[in-house]
Design a protein around this motif. Structure first.
Motif, PDB file in Angstrom:
ATOM      1  N   PHE A   1      23.304 116.687  70.031  1.00  5.13           N
ATOM      2  CA  PHE A   1      23.222 117.993  69.366  1.00  5.13           C
ATOM      3  C   PHE A   1      24.590 118.671  69.288  1.00  5.13           C
ATOM      4  N   GLN A   2      25.641 117.897  69.570  1.00  9.09           N
ATOM      5  CA  GLN A   2      27.002 118.424  69.545  1.00  9.09           C
ATOM      6  C   GLN A   2      27.881 117.596  68.611  1.00  9.09           C
ATOM      7  N   ASP A   3      28.999 118.167  68.238  1.00 14.78           N
ATOM      8  CA  ASP A   3      30.072 117.383  67.611  1.00 14.78           C
ATOM      9  C   ASP A   3      30.997 116.967  68.740  1.00 14.78           C
ATOM     10  N   TYR A   4      30.595 115.934  69.441  1.00 11.95           N
ATOM     11  CA  TYR A   4      31.223 115.583  70.714  1.00 11.95           C
ATOM     12  C   TYR A   4      32.668 115.133  70.527  1.00 11.95           C
ATOM     13  N   ASN A   5      33.524 115.696  71.367  1.00 10.77           N
ATOM     14  CA  ASN A   5      34.939 115.333  71.404  1.00 10.77           C
ATOM     15  C   ASN A   5      35.247 114.820  72.795  1.00 10.77           C
ATOM     16  N   ILE A   6      35.747 113.599  72.868  1.00  8.96           N
ATOM     17  CA  ILE A   6      35.954 112.963  74.163  1.00  8.96           C
ATOM     18  C   ILE A   6      36.964 113.714  75.021  1.00  8.96           C
ATOM     19  N   PHE A   7      37.884 114.453  74.383  1.00  6.45           N
ATOM     20  CA  PHE A   7      38.896 115.189  75.140  1.00  6.45           C
ATOM     21  C   PHE A   7      38.380 116.555  75.605  1.00  6.45           C
ATOM     22  N   LYS A   8      37.479 117.165  74.831  1.00  2.60           N
ATOM     23  CA  LYS A   8      36.911 118.450  75.223  1.00  2.60           C
ATOM     24  C   LYS A   8      35.776 118.280  76.220  1.00  2.60           C
ATOM     25  N   GLY A   9      35.105 117.134  76.163  1.00  3.62           N
ATOM     26  CA  GLY A   9      34.007 116.889  77.082  1.00  3.62           C
ATOM     27  C   GLY A   9      32.701 117.495  76.612  1.00  3.62           C
ATOM     28  N   MET A  10      31.661 117.262  77.393  1.00  3.82           N
ATOM     29  CA  MET A  10      30.322 117.692  77.003  1.00  3.82           C
ATOM     30  C   MET A  10      30.170 119.211  77.039  1.00  3.82           C
ATOM     31  N   TRP A  11      30.924 119.880  77.906  1.00  4.85           N
ATOM     32  CA  TRP A  11      30.743 121.311  78.091  1.00  4.85           C
ATOM     33  C   TRP A  11      31.440 122.137  77.000  1.00  4.85           C
ATOM     34  N   ASP A  12      32.538 121.625  76.454  1.00  9.44           N
ATOM     35  CA  ASP A  12      33.316 122.411  75.492  1.00  9.44           C
ATOM     36  C   ASP A  12      33.175 121.937  74.056  1.00  9.44           C
ATOM     37  N   SER A  13      32.465 120.848  73.807  1.00  9.13           N
ATOM     38  CA  SER A  13      32.264 120.372  72.429  1.00  9.13           C
ATOM     39  C   SER A  13      31.344 121.324  71.681  1.00  9.13           C
ATOM     40  N   PRO A  14      31.616 121.580  70.396  1.00  9.43           N
ATOM     41  CA  PRO A  14      30.798 122.546  69.628  1.00  9.43           C
ATOM     42  C   PRO A  14      29.401 122.010  69.353  1.00  9.43           C
ATOM     43  N   TRP A  15      28.426 122.932  69.306  1.00 13.62           N
ATOM     44  CA  TRP A  15      27.043 122.580  69.025  1.00 13.62           C
ATOM     45  C   TRP A  15      26.817 122.515  67.517  1.00 13.62           C
ATOM     46  N   VAL A  16      26.048 121.499  67.078  1.00 14.01           N
ATOM     47  CA  VAL A  16      25.750 121.352  65.648  1.00 14.01           C
ATOM     48  C   VAL A  16      24.249 121.249  65.388  1.00 14.01           C
ATOM     49  N   GLY A  17      23.445 121.433  66.401  1.00 19.87           N
ATOM     50  CA  GLY A  17      21.993 121.403  66.228  1.00 19.87           C
ATOM     51  C   GLY A  17      21.478 120.028  65.824  1.00 19.87           C
ATOM     52  N   LEU A  18      20.677 119.979  64.770  1.00 19.50           N
ATOM     53  CA  LEU A  18      20.040 118.734  64.319  1.00 19.50           C
ATOM     54  C   LEU A  18      20.839 118.037  63.225  1.00 19.50           C
ATOM     55  N   TYR A  19      22.112 118.347  63.110  1.00 22.43           N
ATOM     56  CA  TYR A  19      22.939 117.785  62.031  1.00 22.43           C
ATOM     57  C   TYR A  19      22.950 116.260  62.062  1.00 22.43           C
ATOM     58  N   HIS A  20      23.134 115.681  63.232  1.00 25.24           N
ATOM     59  CA  HIS A  20      23.252 114.213  63.332  1.00 25.24           C
ATOM     60  C   HIS A  20      21.913 113.525  63.039  1.00 25.24           C
ATOM     61  N   PHE A  21      20.807 114.183  63.341  1.00 26.25           N
ATOM     62  CA  PHE A  21      19.505 113.620  63.014  1.00 26.25           C
ATOM     63  C   PHE A  21      19.267 113.653  61.502  1.00 26.25           C
ATOM     64  N   GLN A  22      19.689 114.739  60.856  1.00 23.45           N
ATOM     65  CA  GLN A  22      19.596 114.813  59.397  1.00 23.45           C
ATOM     66  C   GLN A  22      20.480 113.765  58.745  1.00 23.45           C
TER      67      GLN A  22
END
Length: 301
Positions: free
Chosen positions: A40-61
């Motif tokens: 549910f995030q636009d995961y960035n390996i350098f920002k990590g799970m806590w600081d990566s921005p949320w994108v909701g259901l974008y990847h499922f769509q």
């Protein structure tokens, strides 16, 4: 509460023995579930799970709008259906045949031979299958040549890859799958067979009327577990046979997740695909379990 503590004190060695298993499932099954949040995030390996921005259901769509994913899902479902229809009954039939062998030495030799492929890695099995099906040196094409036909490049044609995947799995794991069925057959009361013989039932009739009904609960349980892994065909099992010539019909969700996730670094997108596969597997096993309990009275829970 006091009675429960008393019970735990009495059987504390069993609880101690269970600690490694509990730790294994906690570390490698439950804690990794927290990583599903990156679907549910636009995961960035350098920002990590806590600081990566949320994108909701974008990847499922995106997953359902991606034409290649629909093709990969179709391949996974078709191969899963073929494996369920053709591979699942083989260990049952093999166990019934092995049970009919009366010469113990011969029975042990046959069991050893059919068990052995299970202990080979898919790399070895893949190399063996490639060698057997080789268009120039493979024994299959040598036999085809004897009848005057042209050699066939089996791994170079899309139409053969699904048959190869299912067939190689049957050869590798069907013998190992007989262990549970043979154990179930061994637990059947011999008096049932004696009574059937007195009534004039031959061996085939005894299998139909006694053996199969008695091992039916085992068959149902293993079938439900197979349903739960319907979309989880196995990465290694497919990857060793894939090439650009058969990729269209052979690529499944697991191999695509490897390519898109690890090679192309689309972590959030492939996590969404993996989460979708897990949810589908859970739904399938719940539906199949309810249907099984209504029809046969047997189920996982």
């Amino acid at each position: 509460m006091g009675q429960r503590l008393k019970f735990m004190r009495k059987y504390w060695p069993l609880y101690v023995l269970s600690i490694p298993g509990i730790l294994y499932f906690a570390l490698f099954r439950y804690i990794p579930l927290l990583g599903s949040v990156i679907a549910f995030q636009d995961y960035n390996i350098f920002k990590g799970m806590w600081d990566s921005p949320w994108v909701g259901l974008y990847h499922f769509q995106r997953m359902f709008q991606y034409s290649d994913f629909l093709l990969i899902l179709k391949n996974t479902v078709l191969i899963g259906v073929y494996d369920l229809v053709f591979a699942f009954p083989v260990p049952i039939i093999l166990a019934l045949l092995l049970n009919e062998l009366r010469l113990v030495v011969y029975k042990r030799i046959i069991q050893t031979v059919v068990y052995m492929p299970h202990f080979l890695s898919w790399i070895i099995v893949g190399g063996f299958v490639v060698g057997v099906l080789s268009p120039s040196t493979g024994i299959v094409n040598k036999l085809i040549g004897l009848f005057g036909f042209e050699p066939i490049y089996f791994l170079g044609e899309e139409s053969y890859i699904r048959t190869i995947l299912v067939g190689s799995g049957i050869w590798k794991d069907s013998g190992w799958g007989t262990i549970i069925y043979l154990a179930a057959i061994a637990s059947i009361n011999p008096d049932l067979y004696e009574a059937a013989e007195i009534d004039g039932a031959n061996r085939f009739r005894q299998i139909i009327s006694i053996t199969i009904p008695c091992i039916l609960p085992t068959i149902v349980i293993l079938f439900l577990l197979q349903i739960g892994n319907f979309l989880d065909f196995g990465f290694e099992r497919v990857f060793v046979f894939l090439n650009p010539l058969n990729n269209q019909n052979g690529e499944i969700i697991d191999t695509y997740v490897y390519r898109a996730g690890l090679v192309e670094r689309q972590y959030s997108f492939t996590t969404a695909i993996g989460l979708f596969k897990s949810v589908v597997g859970l739904l399938l096993i719940v539906i199949a379990n309810r249907f099984s309990k209504k029809v046969s009275g047997e189920g996982l829970y």
